[in-house]
Structure formats: structure tokens, C-alpha cells
Design a protein around this motif. Structure first.
Motif, PDB file in Angstrom:
ATOM      1  N   PHE A  41      34.435  47.850  46.615  1.00  0.00           N
ATOM      2  CA  PHE A  41      35.311  48.141  47.489  1.00  0.00           C
ATOM      3  C   PHE A  41      35.599  47.204  48.668  1.00  0.00           C
ATOM      4  CE2 PHE A  41      35.061  51.918  44.895  1.00  0.00           C
ATOM      5  CZ  PHE A  41      34.941  53.080  45.793  1.00  0.00           C
ATOM      6  N   ALA A  42      35.234  45.858  47.815  1.00  0.00           N
ATOM      7  CA  ALA A  42      35.427  44.673  49.278  1.00  0.00           C
ATOM      8  C   ALA A  42      36.835  44.927  48.860  1.00  0.00           C
ATOM      9  CB  ALA A  42      34.752  43.631  48.524  1.00  0.00           C
ATOM     10  N   GLN A  43      36.976  44.027  50.133  1.00  0.00           N
ATOM     11  CA  GLN A  43      38.408  43.438  50.956  1.00  0.00           C
ATOM     12  C   GLN A  43      38.408  42.278  49.797  1.00  0.00           C
ATOM     13  OE1 GLN A  43      38.227  43.361  54.909  1.00  0.00           O
ATOM     14  NE2 GLN A  43      38.299  45.551  55.285  1.00  0.00           N
ATOM     15  N   THR A  44      39.948  41.570  50.551  1.00  0.00           N
ATOM     16  CA  THR A  44      39.800  40.389  49.263  1.00  0.00           C
ATOM     17  C   THR A  44      39.079  39.506  50.469  1.00  0.00           C
ATOM     18  OG1 THR A  44      41.534  40.589  50.521  1.00  0.00           O
ATOM     19  CG2 THR A  44      42.054  40.807  48.566  1.00  0.00           C
ATOM     20  N   GLU A  45      39.241  38.093  49.956  1.00  0.00           N
ATOM     21  CA  GLU A  45      38.004  36.832  50.832  1.00  0.00           C
ATOM     22  C   GLU A  45      38.633  36.046  51.501  1.00  0.00           C
ATOM     23  OE1 GLU A  45      37.169  34.232  47.739  1.00  0.00           O
ATOM     24  OE2 GLU A  45      35.347  35.588  46.004  1.00  0.00           O
ATOM     25  N   ALA A  46      39.559  36.435  52.079  1.00  0.00           N
ATOM     26  CA  ALA A  46      40.723  36.106  52.806  1.00  0.00           C
ATOM     27  C   ALA A  46      42.082  37.309  53.577  1.00  0.00           C
ATOM     28  CB  ALA A  46      40.827  34.439  52.575  1.00  0.00           C
ATOM     29  N   ALA A 176      37.703  35.014  43.619  1.00  0.00           N
ATOM     30  CA  ALA A 176      37.279  34.366  42.618  1.00  0.00           C
ATOM     31  C   ALA A 176      36.155  35.618  42.276  1.00  0.00           C
ATOM     32  CB  ALA A 176      35.798  33.107  42.657  1.00  0.00           C
ATOM     33  N   THR A 177      35.498  36.125  43.278  1.00  0.00           N
ATOM     34  CA  THR A 177      35.529  37.840  42.563  1.00  0.00           C
ATOM     35  C   THR A 177      36.061  39.199  42.287  1.00  0.00           C
ATOM     36  OG1 THR A 177      35.518  38.198  45.122  1.00  0.00           O
ATOM     37  CG2 THR A 177      33.590  37.218  44.206  1.00  0.00           C
ATOM     38  N   MET A 205      36.406  28.570  40.181  1.00  0.00           N
ATOM     39  CA  MET A 205      36.858  28.029  41.463  1.00  0.00           C
ATOM     40  C   MET A 205      35.126  28.266  42.210  1.00  0.00           C
ATOM     41  SD  MET A 205      40.031  31.850  41.869  1.00  0.00           S
ATOM     42  CE  MET A 205      39.861  31.445  44.174  1.00  0.00           C
ATOM     43  N   TYR A 206      34.554  29.738  41.591  1.00  0.00           N
ATOM     44  CA  TYR A 206      32.864  29.042  42.947  1.00  0.00           C
ATOM     45  C   TYR A 206      32.646  27.787  42.200  1.00  0.00           C
ATOM     46  CZ  TYR A 206      30.506  33.315  43.937  1.00  0.00           C
ATOM     47  OH  TYR A 206      30.611  34.348  45.328  1.00  0.00           O
TER      48      TYR A 206
END
Length: 443
Positions: A41-46, A176-177, A205-206
Motif C-alpha cells: 500500500f505504498a504511495q508512488t515514489e515521487a 522501480a517498485t 531503474m534500481y
């Protein structure tokens, strides 16, 4: 500003940025990792870079009702939170779309926290149903992603991909995630081409940022290339896994890939690393390790692997395994250690071939009595492919002991096989000459 107004302002600030997802309990990590999702449930990286959107205002009476839900959620009193939401829902006819969206957003989070995943999915869908023009961009994106992740938890991979693709299309900051998450969904849905494309994107990407890709990313990437029979790429991925996540299983797999690529020395070294790491526990694995040592001119190490395996009861004490142990000792020129193992193997065998081999070894060591003893046991067990060769050995041993009559009998038996006839006749001639010489000396 009144105390109530201060509280409302704080609440608006917190809820406008997808508060329920921030509060997701630790159990989400366990549940999602079980299906290979890296970040729950992570937000997008940016996400802070996403565009903003003007939405309807939230009225004070709705703030108060959401405040009760918030208090119960903070205390993790999920039943009380649900009760507050149901009380709030009773007056939903008076709410605008933004207020409805916030209510259902909390419904989704509370149901998720109670592991009522289908109800959570339904609630987040109702958030989106209020119209994207009526909800903040972050709320839209998090709802899309959360629906996708919950569908992965419930193994509805078609739906997971549907919402992931909607999320990708709506977001300006896919990381990337995120590609790894969709790659997992493609894989679970049977689309290996789609999975490989996304996993490659995630890894590249990582690595472009100097970061080490996550272990489960590399593991899935490795599997997908293996399915394509691309062993060179599989090998390079396994080399990364061994370097960054050293495990016995990866040592074994990399050793196997080196074998496929005919890199025998590398295969041996990696298998030895697996052995040292304690990853080789099965009989077949230990014997393969021994064969690798024997095939690479380090037979004594092979013998040690087999001996230790037998002592620890990981390798069965069979005639065949003892024979292999004896062979390893012989190759290492350790005859004293080889002979007892070969005798033990011969005793367990249903055939006489090992006793026949022992007869030849003892003859070479000039232990003629033992050669005759082993030869007798070989004949008794029988089932010899080349009895003529054993009779040659027995004839030579008897001749060495000056048992000339027995020697001649043995050699006559040997010459019955045309493959040994010439050699047997040579020894018959030698024995007869010796008999004549000794008769003359006796006069």
C-alpha cells in the motif's frame, strides 16, 4: 481561531493526503510479501510531484463525523470506527462527492485493517465512483493502487492488472517498485512476457541509481529467463544473487548453470561453496559433489565428502556407494584406505565383481594369499562378466606361491576364453619352465 477550528484544520491537513494508507498496520507487509509484493500500500515514489486538482470543500459537520472515525482508528478500535462510519453513512444523501469519497476511503482502510479485503476493495471502488474530478490526485492514485494490491492478496490477478494499468496511466511518477509490483501481477496472471518486461525495467531503474535490486525481483527475473532457456542471462542474475543475497540454494543453482555453460572449474568452486554453506544435505547432492571433485582431479576431497556423508547417515552405506568411495581413494593413491571400503562394498554386493577386483589389487601388492582368498569369494558369488580374467589372476597368484598344479588349472580355465588364450598360454609356458627348473634343482 477556536479549539474546534484548530482541530478541524489539523484533521483536514492529515486527511487530504491519504491518511488511512499511512496508518496501514504491519500485517500488510506479511500478507503482501506472501504473494511477492515488495511494498504494501505504498504511495508512488515521487507522489509529491503529482499534479494537483481542485475538489469540492468539506463541511464542518462532516469533519466532525470523520473526526470520530479518526479517533477510533487511532486507537485501533475497528468496531467503533465502523460504527462511526455507519452513523455517518446514514446521512450520505446530504454529502458532496468529495465528502463521500473521504467516507468510503476510511471504510476501505478500516475493512482492510479487519482483514475484510473484499469489503475494502468495494469501498475503494466507491471512492473512485465519486468521479476523479471530485477527489485529490493522491486519493485517486492510492485508491487505484490499493485496489490492485488487495486483488493480488485475494488472488484476483485480472482485476489487479486492470487497476494497476489504470494507476500507471494516471500517475506521472512510476518508480522501480511499481514496475516490480506490476511484473508480479503479470507473472501471477500467466503473462511471462509482460512480467519479464516489467521486472527488467524495475531492476534496471534500481541499478541505474546504484541500488541493489530486491531479492524477490532478481529471483523472479532469473526464473523467467530460465523458462526462456537463456542460461547466460540466468547465470549473470544468479551471480548477483550470490553476491548480494548469499544463500546455499543460489550457490547450487549457479553451479548448475556453470555446468550447462561447460564452465567446469566454476561449477566445482560454486558447488563447493554450497557444500561449505551446508546447502548440500541430500544423498544425490553429496554424491554429485564427490563426482565433481573426482572429475576435476581432486579425488581425495571427493572421498572425504562421501566418507563424511556415510558417517552422518546422509549417504546410504550401499555396495555402490562404498565402491565409489573406494574408487575415490584409489584415484587419490590411498590404497590402504581404499581396500577396506572395497571389501565392505564386495561383502554387500550380490555379484562377485568387486571381490574379483580385490583379487587383482592384492596381486599387484604381492599379497598372493589375499588374492586367492578374494578370488575364491568372487567365484562363490559368481555373476562375473569376465571370469577368464579372474582365473589369470588366480593362476599368477598360485604361481607366485609355487602352487604350480593349481596355477596350471587356473590358467587352463582362463584360456577357454579366446580373449585370454594368448596371455594364459604365455603364463602356462612360464609355469612349466619353473616346474622343470625346480625339478632339476631337486636332483
Amino acid at each position: 481561531m477556536t479549539t474546534m477550528t484548530k482541530g478541524i484544520s489539523r484533521f483536514v491537513l492529515r486527511t487530504s493526503v491519504a491518511l488511512p494508507l499511512v496508518m496501514a498496520p504491519a500485517v500488510s507487509v506479511t500478507v503482501l510479501e506472501a504473494v511477492g509484493v515488495a511494498a504494501p500500500f505504498a504511495q508512488t515514489e515521487a507522489q509529491s510531484d503529482e499534479k494537483t486538482r481542485k475538489v469540492p470543500a468539506m463541511r464542518e459537520n462532516v469533519f466532525k463525523k470523520l473526526g470520530k472515525v479518526q479517533e477510533a482508528a487511532d486507537a485501533e478500535d475497528w468496531n467503533a470506527a465502523l460504527a462511526a462510519l455507519r452513523d455517518m453513512e446514514a446521512g450520505k444523501e446530504d454529502y458532496n462527492a468529495y465528502e463521500m469519497a473521504q467516507m468510503y476511503y476510511f471504510y476501505g482502510f478500516v475493512n482492510y485493517s479487519m482483514e475484510r479485503y473484499q469489503q475494502a476493495i468495494s469501498a475503494y471502488k466507491k471512492v473512485l465512483a465519486q468521479g476523479v474530478e471530485n477527489i485529490p490526485v493522491g486519493t485517486e492514485l492510492n485508491s487505484l493502487k490499493t485496489i490492485a494490491q488487495l486483488n493480488m492478496v485475494t488472488e484476483n490477478f485480472d482485476e489487479a492488472l486492470k487497476y494497476l494499468n489504470r494507476w500507471f496511466a494516471a500517475s506521472d511518477s512510476i518508480g522501480a517498485t511499481d514496475y516490480a509490483l506490476r511484473g508480479q501481477a503479470y507473472y501471477q496472471n500467466g503473462d511471462e512476457a509482460g512480467a519479464l518486461k516489467d521486472m527488467n525495467k524495475a531492476v534496471s531503474m534500481y541499478e541505474a541509481k546504484g541500488k541493489v535490486p530486491k531479492e524477490n525481483w532478481l529471483s523472479l527475473q532469473r526464473f523467467l529467463y530460465y523458462e526462456k532457456n537463456d542460461y547466460k542471462t540466468v547465470t549473470s542474475i544468479l551471480e548477483k544473487l550470490v553476491k548480494h543475497y548469499p544463500k546455499g540454494e543460489y550457490y547450487k543453482q549457479l553451479s548448475g548453470m556453470y555446468g550447462e555453460l561447460k564452465r567446469e572449474k566454476d561449477q566445482l568452486h560454486m558447488m563447493e561453496a554450497a557444500y561449505i554453506a551446508g546447502a548440500l544435505q541430500k544423498e544425490k547432492e553429496l554424491l554429485n559433489m564427490a563426482y565433481l571433485f573426482m572429475g576435476n582431479d581432486v579425488p581425495y576431497k571427493g572421498a572425504k565428502v562421501i566418507k563424511k556423508g556415510i558417517d552422518e547417515k546422509k549417504i546410504e552405506r550401499t555396495s555402490e556407494n562404498l565402491e565409489t568411495l573406494a574408487q575415490a581413494y584409489q584415484m587419490a593413491r590411498e590404497l590402504r584406505k581404499s581396500i577396506p571400503e572395497l571389501e565392505a562394498a564386495a561383502k554387500l554386493s550380490d555379484e562377485g565383481k568387486l571381490y574379483s577386483r580385490l583379487a587383482g589389487i592384492y596381486l599387484d601388492l604381492d599379497k598372493n594369499e589375499k588374492a586367492l582368498e578374494m578370488g575364491g569369494k568372487a567365484l562363490k558369488k559368481g555373476d562375473l562378466k569376465r571370469p577368464d580374467q579372474l582365473y589369470i589372476v588366480l593362476g599368477m597368484a598360485n604361481a607366485n606361491l609355487k602352487n604350480y598344479d593349481n596355477a596350471l588349472k587356473n590358467l587352463e580355465k582362463a584360456k577357454e576364453d579366446e580373449r585370454s588364450e594368448k596371455f594364459a598360454n604365455q603364463w602356462i609356458g612360464f609355469v612349466e619352465e619353473e616346474m622343470k627348473r625346480e625339478e632339476q634343482l631337486a636332483i
